[in-house]
Write an enzyme that holds these catalytic residues in place. Structure first.
Site, PDB file in Angstrom:
ATOM      1  N   GLU A  98       4.545  -0.967   0.295  1.00  0.00           N
ATOM      2  CA  GLU A  98       4.232  -1.524   1.607  1.00  0.00           C
ATOM      3  C   GLU A  98       5.483  -1.894   2.393  1.00  0.00           C
ATOM      4  OE1 GLU A  98       0.007  -3.606   0.437  1.00  0.00           O
ATOM      5  OE2 GLU A  98       1.677  -4.848   1.067  1.00  0.00           O
ATOM      6  N   GLY A 123      -2.219  -5.605  -0.272  1.00  0.00           N
ATOM      7  CA  GLY A 123      -2.389  -4.240  -0.742  1.00  0.00           C
ATOM      8  C   GLY A 123      -2.483  -4.129  -2.249  1.00  0.00           C
TER       9      GLY A 123
END
Lengths: 517, 517
Positions: B304, B398
Site C-alpha cells: 500500500e 488493507g
C-alpha cells in the site's frame, strides 16, 4: 510388486488404452500400495465421485493390520466431503490421523471433537495451492474415480471434479477406479483447466462468463505413476432431498424481495441478476424454487454443487447456465440427469474446485453468495462451523471463498434452532468464520438485515430488529443497550465481555438460550 | 453560482489548460459548494496527498454555520487515513457524520468510540466498488489534490493515488487542489488503470509482474464537473520515523530465518522470494532493514505505502521494483525522493488502491503479506482493530486484502504491550479481523509459529510455545489444558466460554493481564 499377475480380464469398454488395460486389478490388490502413515488424496466432492471399491478394501487392510498388532492410519485429503459411508467406515476404524479440508459425517465429527482425529478446516479454494506448496508433505497415493480412459490415455471425469486434477499431478502413485455406472454421455460436461501454477508463474484466468470453456474435457496423468486400475459399476450415493418448509420459504421470500429492490434501484441487472452461488440445503433450495416463480430468465450460477433444484431451473429456462465442481443429486435427480444428459451437458460445466471457488473469478464475475450459518452476532460476524464455539459441525468449505470476494455476501439461517432453544442471533459469536467486514446481508425467516454502509451500532439495531426471533429480541436489546452505556468502555463495537457468551453459557447449563420457559 | 468572478489570477505553470485556468479560485470560495449532509470524497492515503487548503476552509464554513445556529456535518470518504491535522480539525468541530474507510487519529478515534461518529471500517480494496455500487449514496463533491493539469485537461497525480480515480469518476462536483510543491518530475510514476467495471462487465486485470504498466499516467475528469481549482504550494505532512528497537529486530530476525528456510526447502524462489507486502511501522521497517543485510537481490514489493526503508532498498538494488498506492515518507525520505526522482520513478509505480489491493492481483502475484496486529488467540484468530474488543484503534485497512488472498499470510507483533501488562497472545480474541483460516504464520520477538497444515489443538501448542511471552505461557497453557479436559465439551477448538476473555477482563479490572505483580 507385480500386480498384473492377479489382474482379472477387463469386462469394460471404458478402458480404451492398452497400457491402462494391463494395470487392471482388484481393489484388494491395489490397496497394498497404501501403507501406514501415507498421505492419500481421494476423489469426491459432496455425494459425487467418491471411489466405491478402494476405500472398503483399505478399511479391510487397516482391520488386518490392527489384528496383527500394528497401527495403520492415513492422512486423508479430499475435494470436500466424501460419501457418508466412506467417511464413516474410515472413522470407525480410526483410520485417519489427519483429515483435510472438509467433512460432514457424524462419526468423523465425534472423533475430531474428541481430539482423536486432526482436522484442518480450510477454504476449499486453498486446497490445491497448499498441497502444491507442500504444506502437507508429499502425497503418496491418489485414488481417483473416473468414468473412463480414452485411447490416448486421458481420463474422463465422473460426477465431481474437486481436486482430482491436482491429486493426479502431485501424487507419487495413482490408483484409478473406472466406474461404468457414470453415463458415457457425461463426457464433455467437464472443463479441466491446466493453467494454474505456483507464483511467480501465475497468469490471468481468462474466464469472464459462467459458461466459458478454458480447459479440456479430460484429466491428464503420467501412466507410469498409475499402479492399478480397478473397475466398478456402482452408483453415487444420493443426496437426501427435503421439501422446503415454511421457514425456508420465508427466508427465500425475503431474499427474493431484496433482489427485486436491488433491480429496481439499478444495482443488479434485471432478468439475469448476477451469477448465483448457494450452499447446500433447504434454504438454498427454497431460494432457487422462488427464483423459478419470479420474473427471472437466463440466470447463471457459479457455485460448488448442482442439486436437484438446479436441474428444474435449467429445464425451465430460468437458469441459462450453471458452473460447479460437483453434482449432488437425489436418486430422482440422478435419473433426470442421466435420461436427459445431452440437454444438461449443454447447460452445465463441472470445473476443478480451484476454479469454481477461485478468488480471481469470484471477484470478476460478481458472485451473489448465499451461504448458511450456525449463528451471526449483532454486528454481523458469522460462525459457520463451531457449535457453542468449540464443537465442529462440518467446516468452512467454500463459504469464505465466495463471501470474501463476491459482489454480495449474504448469510441465511432460521432465527432459531432446537425448537426455539437456540437463537441464531447472539451477542457475540464464540467462533468467527466470516468477519463483519465480509458480511453484507443477514437473513432469517423474520426478515433481512442490509448491513451495507452501516457502522457497528447501526448494524446491531438492524440485525436485532429484522433478524432475531421476537422472543430473543428483548434479551439482545438489553445486552446492547447496557454495552453502549458502559461508562468509558462502550467503544466502536460495544460489548460486555463478561456477558458476551451468556446465551451460549445458558444453553450449556440449562439446555436453552431462553431465560423464559 | 459564478465563482470565476472572485478568482485570483493563477501564478502557476501547473495549470496548462485554459478551461481549468478559468476555474481558479480561493479555497473559501470553492467550499461554498459543500453543504450540510453532503457526501464528500477526499484524496489522501496515509500522510500523502491530502488536500491542504480546502479542508481548513471547510472547517471555517462549519464553524460559521454552527455560530449561526445550524448543524453542518459531512460524510467523509477517503483513500485510507488522511493527514493527522486534517483528520483532527474535522473531528474537533464534529464535522463528520460518517467516516469511511479508515482513520488513525486520536480525536476521531475518541468520537467514534463515544458513538458520536459513525465509522465504517472496510477492506480498502472494497471502497471503490462499494461506492460505485451505491452503498453510500451519491458522492456530492470530490476534493482531489493533483500535481498539475495537462494541456489536454488530464490531471497529474500527486504523492498518493488511493481512490482518486473513482472520486473523480463518481462525484457530481469536483474541486481540484493543484499543489506545486509536488515535484514536476514525479509525473510518470503513476499507473492509473481505467479497466475496472461493475459486474457483469469485468475483464481480467492483465498485471502479472509488480512493475507492469496497465494504465495511463494521468487521471481523466469531465471538466464540466470541476467547479473550482485551488492552487497550493504546501508539503505533505511527514510520516514519523522511529528507529527499529530490539523487539522489532528480533521479530525481523525470525521472519528472515523463516524466509531462508522456505528458500532452502524450495518453497520460495531464492534471491527474489515473492512480492512483499508490509504494513506501516517499526516491525515492517525492521524486516525491510534485515532484508537489506541478507542474500536477497532483485526483490519486489506490492504493497500500500512506500516508506523510507523502501527507498534505501531500492537504492541498494535489494529491491528491483516497488508498487504501492501512496508514499509515506519522513522529511528526510521526501528529500531523498525529490532529489533523486528520475531514479526512483524507474523503480516505483503508484496505482489506485483498488489495484494495489485487488484480490485478483494479490492472489496471482503470490504476495507475502506481513501485517501487524493487536493480538492473536491461541488458534490463530487475529484482532487488528479493537482494543479489549470494543474500542477501535485504527481499522482493518488493507490487511485483509493481502492476508486473505496472498501466498503467505503472516501477522507480526511484540508479545506484550503496555510494559508487559498486555499479552498479545490471548485465549480468545474478543474481535476477529482475520480468521484462523487466513492466518498461516504468527511472529513475536519470542519466535515464529508456522501454523500451516495444523489442526487447532496443534496450533495452540505452537503459538503458546513459540510466540507467547514466557510470563504468560503458564496461564495460556493452563487455560488450554483445562479447556481440552472439559468433560464432553472440549471439541475441535477447546475453549472455556466463561474464561475465554479472562485476560481482557483482568486488564479492564486491574490494569494488567498478569495474575502476578
Amino acid at each position: 510388486m507385480n500386480i498384473q499377475i492377479s489382474a482379472p480380464a477387463s469386462q469394460s469398454s471404458r478402458i480404451r488404452n492398452s497400457v491402462f488395460l494391463q494395470k487392471v486389478t482388484v481393489a484388494e490388490e491395489a490397496v497394498k500400495v497404501i501403507g501406514h502413515g501415507d498421505t492419500v488424496a481421494v476423489s469426491g466432492f459432496a455425494s459425487a465421485g467418491t471411489p466405491k471399491a478402494i476405500i472398503p478394501a483399505l478399511v479391510g487392510r487397516i482391520h488386518a493390520a490392527r489384528a496383527a498388532g500394528s497401527n495403520f492410519t492415513i492422512d486423508l485429503l479430499t475435494g470436500a466431503s466424501v460419501s457418508t459411508e466412506t467417511e464413516r467406515m474410515l472413522a470407525e476404524v480410526d483410520g485417519i490421523a489427519l483429515r483435510m479440508p472438509y467433512q460432514a459425517e457424524s462419526t468423523a465429527r465425534q472423533k475430531i471433537n474428541a481430539g482423536r482425529m486432526d482436522y484442518v478446516d480450510i477454504h476449499l479454494s486453498h486446497v490445491a495451492q497448499q498441497v502444491w506448496e507442500g504444506y502437507y508433505g508429499p502425497v503418496d497415493v491418489a485414488v481417483v474415480e473416473v468414468a473412463g480412459i480414452t485411447e490416448t490415455g486421458e481420463l474422463i471425469p465422473s460426477a465431481s471434479v474437486g481436486n482430482n486434477k491436482t491429486w493426479l499431478d502431485v501424487a507419487e502413485k495413482v490408483i484409478l477406479e473406472v466406474n461404468s455406472w457414470v453415463p458415457d454421455a457425461m463426457d464433455g460436461i467437464h472443463d479441466i483447466y491446466y493453467g494454474t501454477a505456483l507464483p511467480p508463474h501465475r497468469r490471468p484466468i481468462e474466464l469472464t462468463d459462467v459458461e466459458d470453456r478454458i480447459g479440456q474435457p479430460h484429466y491428464r496423468v503420467d501412466p507410469g505413476k498409475v499402479i492399478a486400475v480397478v473397475e466398478t459399476n456402482a452408483p453415487d450415493s444420493a443426496s437426501p432431498l427435503t421439501a422446503p418448509d415454511a421457514v425456508s420459504e420465508a427466508i427465500a421470500a425475503h431474499v427474493l424481495e431484496f433482489f427485486d429492490n436491488e433491480v429496481r434501484r439499478g444495482r443488479l441487472p434485471e432478468n439475469t441478476l448476477l451469477p448465483l452461488q448457494a450452499g447446500i440445503g433447504n434454504v438454498a433450495n427454497a431460494v432457487l424454487g422462488g427464483l423459478d416463480r419470479g420474473p427471472y430468465r437466463g440466470l447463471t450460477c457459479y457455485s460448488e454443487v448442482i442439486q436437484d433444484g438446479m436441474l428444474h431451473l435449467i429445464k425451465h429456462g430460468t437458469v441459462r447456465f450453471a458452473s460447479a465442481t460437483a453434482l449432488a443429486l437425489s436418486e430422482a435427480g440422478i435419473a433426470e440427469l442421466t435420461s436427459n444428459i445431452d440437454f444438461y451437458r449443454e447447460h452445465i460445466r463441472l470445473r476443478p474446485q480451484e476454479i469454481s471457488n477461485h478468488p480471481e473469478v469470484v471477484r470478476r464475475l460478481g458472485i451473489i453468495a448465499m451461504n448458511g450459518m450456525l449463528e451471526a452476532d449483532i454486528y454481523g460476524n458469522v460462525n459457520s462451523t463451531h457449535v457453542m464455539g468449540t464443537k465442529i459441525m462440518n467446516g468452512i468449505g467454500g463459504s469464505g471463498d465466495f463471501a470474501r470476494n463476491g459482489y454480495l455476501s449474504m448469510f441465511l439461517s432460521p432465527s432459531t434452532a432446537k425448537n426455539g432453544a437456540i437463537s441464531s442471533i447472539v451477542p457475540m459469536t464464540p467462533h468467527v468464520d466470516h468477519t463483519e467486514h465480509d458480511t453484507q446481508v443477514v437473513v432469517t425467516e423474520q426478515g433481512l438485515a442490509d448491513l451495507r454502509g452501516l457502522s457497528p451500532r447501526r448494524r446491531s439495531r438492524v440485525i436485532i430488529e429484522r433478524c432475531a426471533h421476537p422472543e430473543f429480541r428483548p434479551l439482545l436489546t438489553d445486552y446492547v443497550e447496557r454495552a453502549q452505556a458502559a461508562p468509558g468502555a462502550a467503544g466502536h463495537t460495544p460489548h460486555l465481555l463478561g456477558e458476551a457468551f451468556s446465551f451460549h453459557q445458558r444453553y450449556l447449563a440449562t439446555g436453552t438460550m431462553r431465560t423464559f420457559h
